[in-house]
Write a protein that holds these residues in place. Structure first.
Motif, PDB file in Angstrom:
ATOM      1  N   ALA A 123       0.819  -1.210   0.000  1.00 44.72           N
ATOM      2  CA  ALA A 123       0.000   0.000   0.000  1.00 44.72           C
ATOM      3  C   ALA A 123       0.855   1.263   0.000  1.00 44.72           C
ATOM      4  O   ALA A 123       1.992   1.258   0.494  1.00 44.72           O
ATOM      5  CB  ALA A 123      -0.915  -0.009   1.224  1.00 44.72           C
ATOM      6  N   PRO A 124       0.315   2.358  -0.552  1.00 41.59           N
ATOM      7  CA  PRO A 124       1.026   3.640  -0.477  1.00 41.59           C
ATOM      8  C   PRO A 124       1.283   4.023   0.981  1.00 41.59           C
ATOM      9  O   PRO A 124       0.463   3.760   1.858  1.00 41.59           O
ATOM     10  CB  PRO A 124       0.055   4.621  -1.136  1.00 41.59           C
ATOM     11  CG  PRO A 124      -0.835   3.781  -1.985  1.00 41.59           C
ATOM     12  CD  PRO A 124      -0.969   2.477  -1.265  1.00 41.59           C
ATOM     13  N   SER A 125       2.427   4.637   1.235  1.00 40.57           N
ATOM     14  CA  SER A 125       2.750   5.055   2.602  1.00 40.57           C
ATOM     15  C   SER A 125       3.774   6.178   2.556  1.00 40.57           C
ATOM     16  O   SER A 125       4.343   6.488   1.497  1.00 40.57           O
ATOM     17  CB  SER A 125       3.291   3.876   3.415  1.00 40.57           C
ATOM     18  OG  SER A 125       4.544   3.429   2.910  1.00 40.57           O
ATOM     19  N   ARG A 126       3.990   6.786   3.708  1.00 37.41           N
ATOM     20  CA  ARG A 126       5.043   7.791   3.851  1.00 37.41           C
ATOM     21  C   ARG A 126       6.033   7.255   4.878  1.00 37.41           C
ATOM     22  O   ARG A 126       5.736   7.182   6.075  1.00 37.41           O
ATOM     23  CB  ARG A 126       4.468   9.129   4.299  1.00 37.41           C
ATOM     24  CG  ARG A 126       5.509  10.246   4.366  1.00 37.41           C
ATOM     25  CD  ARG A 126       4.859  11.588   4.665  1.00 37.41           C
ATOM     26  NE  ARG A 126       5.845  12.647   4.774  1.00 37.41           N
ATOM     27  CZ  ARG A 126       6.415  13.285   3.754  1.00 37.41           C
ATOM     28  NH1 ARG A 126       6.074  12.948   2.512  1.00 37.41           N
ATOM     29  NH2 ARG A 126       7.299  14.241   3.939  1.00 37.41           N
ATOM     30  N   ASP A 127       7.205   6.864   4.396  1.00 38.27           N
ATOM     31  CA  ASP A 127       8.188   6.199   5.247  1.00 38.27           C
ATOM     32  C   ASP A 127       9.432   7.070   5.366  1.00 38.27           C
ATOM     33  O   ASP A 127      10.099   7.354   4.368  1.00 38.27           O
ATOM     34  CB  ASP A 127       8.547   4.832   4.661  1.00 38.27           C
ATOM     35  CG  ASP A 127       9.570   4.091   5.490  1.00 38.27           C
ATOM     36  OD1 ASP A 127       9.384   3.996   6.713  1.00 38.27           O
ATOM     37  OD2 ASP A 127      10.571   3.617   4.907  1.00 38.27           O
TER      38      ASP A 127
ATOM     39  N   LYS B  80       7.632  -0.229  11.128  1.00 32.95           N
ATOM     40  CA  LYS B  80       7.116  -0.119  12.490  1.00 32.95           C
ATOM     41  C   LYS B  80       7.006  -1.478  13.165  1.00 32.95           C
ATOM     42  O   LYS B  80       7.183  -1.586  14.385  1.00 32.95           O
ATOM     43  CB  LYS B  80       5.747   0.565  12.466  1.00 32.95           C
ATOM     44  CG  LYS B  80       5.805   2.061  12.169  1.00 32.95           C
ATOM     45  CD  LYS B  80       4.414   2.673  12.176  1.00 32.95           C
ATOM     46  CE  LYS B  80       4.478   4.178  11.953  1.00 32.95           C
ATOM     47  NZ  LYS B  80       3.119   4.793  11.933  1.00 32.95           N
TER      48      LYS B  80
ATOM     49  N   ASP C 247       7.482   9.711   0.205  1.00 32.12           N
ATOM     50  CA  ASP C 247       6.161   9.289  -0.253  1.00 32.12           C
ATOM     51  C   ASP C 247       6.319   8.114  -1.217  1.00 32.12           C
ATOM     52  O   ASP C 247       7.015   8.223  -2.228  1.00 32.12           O
ATOM     53  CB  ASP C 247       5.428  10.438  -0.940  1.00 32.12           C
ATOM     54  CG  ASP C 247       5.012  11.525   0.035  1.00 32.12           C
ATOM     55  OD1 ASP C 247       4.565  11.172   1.146  1.00 32.12           O
ATOM     56  OD2 ASP C 247       5.156  12.716  -0.296  1.00 32.12           O
TER      57      ASP C 247
ATOM     58  N   ARG D 142       0.726  -4.204   3.460  1.00 32.22           N
ATOM     59  CA  ARG D 142       0.327  -2.995   4.206  1.00 32.22           C
ATOM     60  C   ARG D 142       1.265  -1.816   3.964  1.00 32.22           C
ATOM     61  O   ARG D 142       0.995  -0.712   4.433  1.00 32.22           O
ATOM     62  CB  ARG D 142       0.248  -3.318   5.696  1.00 32.22           C
ATOM     63  CG  ARG D 142      -0.939  -4.211   6.076  1.00 32.22           C
ATOM     64  CD  ARG D 142      -1.110  -4.251   7.579  1.00 32.22           C
ATOM     65  NE  ARG D 142      -2.354  -4.884   7.968  1.00 32.22           N
ATOM     66  CZ  ARG D 142      -2.452  -6.099   8.498  1.00 32.22           C
ATOM     67  NH1 ARG D 142      -1.339  -6.823   8.650  1.00 32.22           N
ATOM     68  NH2 ARG D 142      -3.605  -6.592   8.853  1.00 32.22           N
ATOM     69  N   GLY D 143       2.368  -2.033   3.262  1.00 32.19           N
ATOM     70  CA  GLY D 143       3.256  -0.930   2.914  1.00 32.19           C
ATOM     71  C   GLY D 143       4.521  -0.880   3.750  1.00 32.19           C
ATOM     72  O   GLY D 143       4.640  -1.518   4.796  1.00 32.19           O
ATOM     73  N   ARG D 144       5.483  -0.065   3.262  1.00 32.93           N
ATOM     74  CA  ARG D 144       6.815  -0.051   3.886  1.00 32.93           C
ATOM     75  C   ARG D 144       6.808   0.573   5.274  1.00 32.93           C
ATOM     76  O   ARG D 144       7.527   0.121   6.169  1.00 32.93           O
ATOM     77  CB  ARG D 144       7.806   0.682   2.985  1.00 32.93           C
ATOM     78  CG  ARG D 144       9.250   0.367   3.356  1.00 32.93           C
ATOM     79  CD  ARG D 144      10.206   0.886   2.327  1.00 32.93           C
ATOM     80  NE  ARG D 144      10.547   2.281   2.531  1.00 32.93           N
ATOM     81  CZ  ARG D 144      11.321   2.992   1.711  1.00 32.93           C
ATOM     82  NH1 ARG D 144      11.784   2.416   0.602  1.00 32.93           N
ATOM     83  NH2 ARG D 144      11.600   4.253   1.954  1.00 32.93           N
ATOM     84  N   GLU D 145       6.013   1.607   5.464  1.00 35.52           N
ATOM     85  CA  GLU D 145       5.948   2.231   6.784  1.00 35.52           C
ATOM     86  C   GLU D 145       5.500   1.220   7.833  1.00 35.52           C
ATOM     87  O   GLU D 145       6.062   1.152   8.936  1.00 35.52           O
ATOM     88  CB  GLU D 145       4.987   3.422   6.762  1.00 35.52           C
ATOM     89  CG  GLU D 145       4.848   4.134   8.099  1.00 35.52           C
ATOM     90  CD  GLU D 145       3.788   5.216   8.077  1.00 35.52           C
ATOM     91  OE1 GLU D 145       3.869   6.137   8.912  1.00 35.52           O
ATOM     92  OE2 GLU D 145       2.869   5.147   7.220  1.00 35.52           O
ATOM     93  N   HIS D 146       4.494   0.403   7.482  1.00 38.48           N
ATOM     94  CA  HIS D 146       4.002  -0.615   8.409  1.00 38.48           C
ATOM     95  C   HIS D 146       5.073  -1.658   8.691  1.00 38.48           C
ATOM     96  O   HIS D 146       5.276  -2.058   9.855  1.00 38.48           O
ATOM     97  CB  HIS D 146       2.758  -1.282   7.833  1.00 38.48           C
ATOM     98  CG  HIS D 146       2.176  -2.346   8.716  1.00 38.48           C
ATOM     99  ND1 HIS D 146       2.561  -3.674   8.629  1.00 38.48           N
ATOM    100  CD2 HIS D 146       1.262  -2.286   9.711  1.00 38.48           C
ATOM    101  CE1 HIS D 146       1.904  -4.382   9.525  1.00 38.48           C
ATOM    102  NE2 HIS D 146       1.103  -3.570  10.194  1.00 38.48           N
TER     103      HIS D 146
END
Length: 355
Positions: free
Chosen positions: A109-113, A316, A117, A309-313
């Motif tokens: 998913a798109p994320s801000r890591d 974390k 962006d 769920r994306g890179r930010e997830h």
């Protein structure tokens, strides 16, 4: 299907190899696909698939004896020049096809890591390959068909990851293998997210289809998916407005440290299907995309080193993988057509699927 006892016998009956199989390059000539270079691979067993060097060495069309194995999205083939990395705009060029590769520095998913962006599923599937080559090489009485190329994901002051892909089959096979090597050719440690987005569709996928997998645990991504989590392996007729369901599987590895997942076209008549096998040591995650909507009737089976769920997830959760400068990671996968009831039964047994 054609059969032969020796190379000499086969070549004595044809004008050239292309009469029964081989590799043929072509370029799309119309619409948003115009200019997209593609390699058509055919075996004498009736397996055909198209490797698309201009789309990250992905695999678009795939069929067996004239029956498509994959889903074609409404976009059709889209040249990478139309690609946008913003948000969900990746979907405007998501051709579907048998394999869309997601990654390499980001997937899901798109994320801000860490201030960056990141759009949906990364850029590698819209990056043209370099050093592309293909060969038809006789080994005893079978001809090995092989396509290879390298795809580089890089930017100034950014990652410098190179994917070297080799796709191999032979004239006498109804299967093919993918061997990928990802190397960090940059000067800094870089996140590595790789997801193999296999997309199976009609007429292989039907309302009577069933999936067999050695799943120890199945986790739904949301409440909608949770409502039918006990039916993750079953299908029904396409429905207007049907939403997508996503499941994360924890798999048991099978024979020789491989995971095998089987899709059977008709659970009441298990005589045709496909087998997907992969190495879980480098692909420890498995995502399932179950979409049974009208016009979007597709099953995504997705071996990966991350979830969607994306890179930010991932960061974390402490599950984000990295490649140090000079480090390499290898990935091995295979797709095999199951041509009859015996091969389907053997594949299900090999999968070690839980009832």
């Amino acid at each position: 299907m054609p059969s032969w006892n020796s190379r000499e016998e086969l070549l004595g009956q044809v004008g050239r190899l292309s009469q029964v199989g081989g590799i043929s390059p072509f370029v799309h000539a119309d619409g948003k696909a115009k200019g997209t270079g593609t390699l058509r691979v055919r075996t004498a067993r009736g397996l055909e698939f198209w490797v698309v060097p201009d789309k990250g060495m992905d695999i678009y069309e795939a069929s067996y004896q004239g029956r498509s194995l994959c889903w074609h999205s409404p976009t059709g083939m889209v040249h990478p020049s139309y690609f946008s990395s913003r948000g969900l705009e990746w979907l405007k060029g998501f051709t579907g096809g048998l394999l869309t590769t997601c990654g390499l520095a980001a997937a899901g998913a798109p994320s801000r890591d860490e201030g960056e962006d990141l759009g949906l599923h990364g850029s590698i599937s819209n990056t043209p390959a370099e050093n592309v080559s293909w060969s038809e090489t006789w080994e005893k009485d079978d001809c090995i068909l092989q396509v290879s190329g390298s795809v580089r994901e890089t930017s100034v002051h950014g990652p410098n990851l190179v994917l070297q892909r080799t796709v191999t089959t032979s004239l006498n096979r109804a299967s093919f293998a993918i061997h990928d090597v990802v190397e960090n050719q940059g000067v800094r440690t870089t996140p590595l997210m790789v997801l193999y987005h296999f997309n199976f569709g009609y007429p292989l996928l039907t309302p009577k289809a069933r999936v067999y997998a050695p799943s120890k645990k199945v986790e739904p991504i949301d409440d909608f998916s949770a409502a039918s989590v006990n039916e993750w392996d079953l299908f029904d007729s396409p429905r207007m407005g049907q939403g997508e369901r996503v499941y994360f599987h924890e798999m048991e590895s099978g024979t020789a440290d491989r995971v095998t997942v089987v899709l059977v076209s008709d659970g009441n008549d298990p005589s045709f299907g496909v087998e997907l096998s992969y190495d879980p040591t480098t692909l420890p995650k498995f995502n399932q995309w179950k979409m049974t909507g009208v016009n979007h009737f597709v099953l995504g089976l997705e071996p990966a080193n991350c979830n969607t769920r994306g890179r930010e997830h991932e960061r974390k959760q402490g599950t984000l993988q990295f490649l140090a400068p000079g480090e390499r990671r290898e990935f091995h996968l295979e797709i095999r057509v199951l041509e009859d009831a015996k091969s389907v039964d053997e594949a299900i047994q090999a999968a070690g699927a839980r009832p």
